[in-house]
Design a protein around this motif. Sequence first.
Motif, PDB file in Angstrom:
ATOM      1  N   TRP A  17       0.800  -1.216   0.000  1.00 25.83           N
ATOM      2  CA  TRP A  17       0.000   0.000   0.000  1.00 25.83           C
ATOM      3  C   TRP A  17       0.833   1.266   0.000  1.00 25.83           C
ATOM      4  O   TRP A  17       0.410   2.284  -0.548  1.00 25.83           O
ATOM      5  N   ALA A  18       2.033   1.238   0.584  1.00 30.82           N
ATOM      6  CA  ALA A  18       2.861   2.453   0.649  1.00 30.82           C
ATOM      7  C   ALA A  18       3.183   3.011  -0.734  1.00 30.82           C
ATOM      8  O   ALA A  18       3.041   4.220  -0.970  1.00 30.82           O
ATOM      9  N   PRO A  19       3.635   2.186  -1.714  1.00 35.94           N
ATOM     10  CA  PRO A  19       3.897   2.752  -3.046  1.00 35.94           C
ATOM     11  C   PRO A  19       2.645   3.318  -3.706  1.00 35.94           C
ATOM     12  O   PRO A  19       2.703   4.367  -4.364  1.00 35.94           O
ATOM     13  N   LEU A  20       1.511   2.632  -3.528  1.00 35.05           N
ATOM     14  CA  LEU A  20       0.278   3.115  -4.143  1.00 35.05           C
ATOM     15  C   LEU A  20      -0.167   4.439  -3.543  1.00 35.05           C
ATOM     16  O   LEU A  20      -0.573   5.360  -4.260  1.00 35.05           O
ATOM     17  N   VAL A  21      -0.077   4.553  -2.217  1.00 35.79           N
ATOM     18  CA  VAL A  21      -0.437   5.809  -1.550  1.00 35.79           C
ATOM     19  C   VAL A  21       0.494   6.933  -1.992  1.00 35.79           C
ATOM     20  O   VAL A  21       0.062   8.076  -2.215  1.00 35.79           O
ATOM     21  N   ALA A  22       1.797   6.619  -2.143  1.00 39.24           N
ATOM     22  CA  ALA A  22       2.760   7.637  -2.577  1.00 39.24           C
ATOM     23  C   ALA A  22       2.429   8.155  -3.970  1.00 39.24           C
ATOM     24  O   ALA A  22       2.502   9.363  -4.236  1.00 39.24           O
ATOM     25  N   VAL A  23       2.035   7.255  -4.869  1.00 40.94           N
ATOM     26  CA  VAL A  23       1.690   7.683  -6.226  1.00 40.94           C
ATOM     27  C   VAL A  23       0.374   8.457  -6.232  1.00 40.94           C
ATOM     28  O   VAL A  23       0.219   9.449  -6.965  1.00 40.94           O
ATOM     29  N   ILE A  24      -0.600   8.036  -5.418  1.00 36.23           N
ATOM     30  CA  ILE A  24      -1.866   8.774  -5.317  1.00 36.23           C
ATOM     31  C   ILE A  24      -1.611  10.190  -4.809  1.00 36.23           C
ATOM     32  O   ILE A  24      -2.155  11.171  -5.329  1.00 36.23           O
ATOM     33  N   ALA A  25      -0.756  10.309  -3.789  1.00 40.89           N
ATOM     34  CA  ALA A  25      -0.410  11.634  -3.269  1.00 40.89           C
ATOM     35  C   ALA A  25       0.301  12.456  -4.332  1.00 40.89           C
ATOM     36  O   ALA A  25       0.081  13.675  -4.455  1.00 40.89           O
ATOM     37  N   LEU A  26       1.147  11.813  -5.116  1.00 42.78           N
ATOM     38  CA  LEU A  26       1.857  12.498  -6.195  1.00 42.78           C
ATOM     39  C   LEU A  26       0.882  13.052  -7.222  1.00 42.78           C
ATOM     40  O   LEU A  26       0.980  14.218  -7.629  1.00 42.78           O
ATOM     41  N   THR A  78      17.680   4.462 -11.904  1.00 42.32           N
ATOM     42  CA  THR A  78      18.329   5.339 -12.869  1.00 42.32           C
ATOM     43  C   THR A  78      17.381   5.730 -14.001  1.00 42.32           C
ATOM     44  O   THR A  78      17.374   6.888 -14.446  1.00 42.32           O
ATOM     45  N   ILE A  79      16.576   4.779 -14.480  1.00 41.14           N
ATOM     46  CA  ILE A  79      15.643   5.093 -15.566  1.00 41.14           C
ATOM     47  C   ILE A  79      14.669   6.179 -15.131  1.00 41.14           C
ATOM     48  O   ILE A  79      14.403   7.139 -15.865  1.00 41.14           O
ATOM     49  N   ILE A  80      14.138   6.047 -13.922  1.00 44.32           N
ATOM     50  CA  ILE A  80      13.196   7.055 -13.438  1.00 44.32           C
ATOM     51  C   ILE A  80      13.925   8.374 -13.169  1.00 44.32           C
ATOM     52  O   ILE A  80      13.401   9.461 -13.423  1.00 44.32           O
ATOM     53  N   LEU A 227       5.586  -3.450  -8.034  1.00 47.60           N
ATOM     54  CA  LEU A 227       5.483  -2.517  -6.914  1.00 47.60           C
ATOM     55  C   LEU A 227       6.792  -1.758  -6.701  1.00 47.60           C
ATOM     56  O   LEU A 227       6.781  -0.617  -6.232  1.00 47.60           O
ATOM     57  N   LEU A 228       7.930  -2.379  -7.053  1.00 42.95           N
ATOM     58  CA  LEU A 228       9.208  -1.675  -6.985  1.00 42.95           C
ATOM     59  C   LEU A 228       9.201  -0.480  -7.931  1.00 42.95           C
ATOM     60  O   LEU A 228       9.598   0.633  -7.553  1.00 42.95           O
ATOM     61  N   LEU A 229       8.734  -0.678  -9.148  1.00 40.73           N
ATOM     62  CA  LEU A 229       8.675   0.421 -10.110  1.00 40.73           C
ATOM     63  C   LEU A 229       7.702   1.505  -9.649  1.00 40.73           C
ATOM     64  O   LEU A 229       7.986   2.700  -9.774  1.00 40.73           O
ATOM     65  N   VAL A 230       6.550   1.088  -9.089  1.00 43.83           N
ATOM     66  CA  VAL A 230       5.586   2.064  -8.580  1.00 43.83           C
ATOM     67  C   VAL A 230       6.204   2.859  -7.432  1.00 43.83           C
ATOM     68  O   VAL A 230       6.056   4.089  -7.353  1.00 43.83           O
ATOM     69  N   ALA A 231       6.908   2.164  -6.536  1.00 47.85           N
ATOM     70  CA  ALA A 231       7.540   2.844  -5.402  1.00 47.85           C
ATOM     71  C   ALA A 231       8.587   3.846  -5.862  1.00 47.85           C
ATOM     72  O   ALA A 231       8.690   4.952  -5.322  1.00 47.85           O
ATOM     73  N   LEU A 232       9.356   3.481  -6.886  1.00 46.51           N
ATOM     74  CA  LEU A 232      10.396   4.381  -7.371  1.00 46.51           C
ATOM     75  C   LEU A 232       9.789   5.602  -8.058  1.00 46.51           C
ATOM     76  O   LEU A 232      10.327   6.711  -7.954  1.00 46.51           O
ATOM     77  N   VAL A 233       8.667   5.415  -8.741  1.00 45.99           N
ATOM     78  CA  VAL A 233       7.963   6.571  -9.301  1.00 45.99           C
ATOM     79  C   VAL A 233       7.528   7.501  -8.176  1.00 45.99           C
ATOM     80  O   VAL A 233       7.667   8.728  -8.258  1.00 45.99           O
ATOM     81  N   GLY A 234       7.011   6.913  -7.088  1.00 47.17           N
ATOM     82  CA  GLY A 234       6.615   7.726  -5.944  1.00 47.17           C
ATOM     83  C   GLY A 234       7.779   8.444  -5.304  1.00 47.17           C
ATOM     84  O   GLY A 234       7.671   9.614  -4.912  1.00 47.17           O
TER      85      GLY A 234
END
Length: 368
Positions: A17-26, A78-80, A227-234
């Motif tokens: 949930w932490a990565p998803l919440v971070a992206v929602i906040a973003l 690095t990509i992000i 979820l790793l990619l989602v977290a890094l986007v966040g």
Amino acid sequence: MKTGNGQPVLLTQWTTWAPLVAVIALVAAWGRELPGVAVAVLALCLFAAVLAAVHHAEVVAHRVGEPFGSIVLAVAVTIIEVGLIVMLMIGGGDKASTYARDTVFAAVMITCNGIVGISLLVATLRTRIAVFNAEGSGGAVAIGCTLATLTLIVPTFTTGKTGPEFTGGQLAFAAVASLLLYGLFIGVQTVRHRDYFLPVRPDGSPCGPDEHAEPPTVPQTWGSLALLLVALVGVVGNAKLISPSIERGVESAGLPSAAVGVVIALMVLLPETLAAVRAARNDRTQTSLNLAYGSAMASIGLTIPVIALASIWLSGPLILGEGPTNTVLLALTAVVSALTVVPGRATLLQGGVHLVIFAAFVFLSFSP
């Protein structure tokens, strides 16, 4: 609630949930003026996403083994990070011409001195001597130094353009050379000499797989990778959103603008830092070095080609050459890194030296 092999169901974990919440906040905060409370919330989301990214990177690494796990985290970040650089350069501004240079150099100093230093410190406080493969780590240092010199030092001395800039042809050569060198290293690390990058025991024999937990299933591994990619986007996105607040704080304190890039780079590289420290605590110093040097090489080997391509339509100059102070710090880092990895063993002394160089970089960024 657990699966048949005793592992927790992914959906019930806070790391899901932490990565998803971070992206929602973003998404909710993007393009808006942020009050102090909103900045604080974004900062909390950022650090939660960092911890989640480390967890999911370790799940993937446990499944695919070393050195693939280290590559996954380094390349993903690095990509992000490259996307963030390009986006900020498109936004323009007085700092756009040096943003790529400042970010890449900060990443190199943070990884090669900060992450390496703290990893060696943690490992040697636990076992007195940190053991790793000199062949693999030495090759990584050689490629990293070549990439950094070619892209960050050589432009200062070329004469094709006024100032520390490459001509179009020179930039194309540097971009192709960087990509080829990084690709060559990945091939050697994962195929031809993979054993050079595996953790070793004090007697020099390779460590076996982690025996304290069963490997994750294939669906769990793919879930953690997503979820790793989602977290890094966040992480990167929220770092960008709170960067104006950091910049205002830096300006109000009378500090140089380069300090902003250092703070943002420190936040973006937190996943690698925490993952490297955990590996060092588990007597896997080679994994820590794979993360550190792999991130440094990826920052240059992937960023410079993308920036060179983007410069075709980006307006304004692209300044890559460093000044005298950073040139000296990079030369010192190269020499000390070589002396650290050649023996294949390190003590508290080597960790302390790297941390002092890192502290000097941070201090001089705030007080040039």
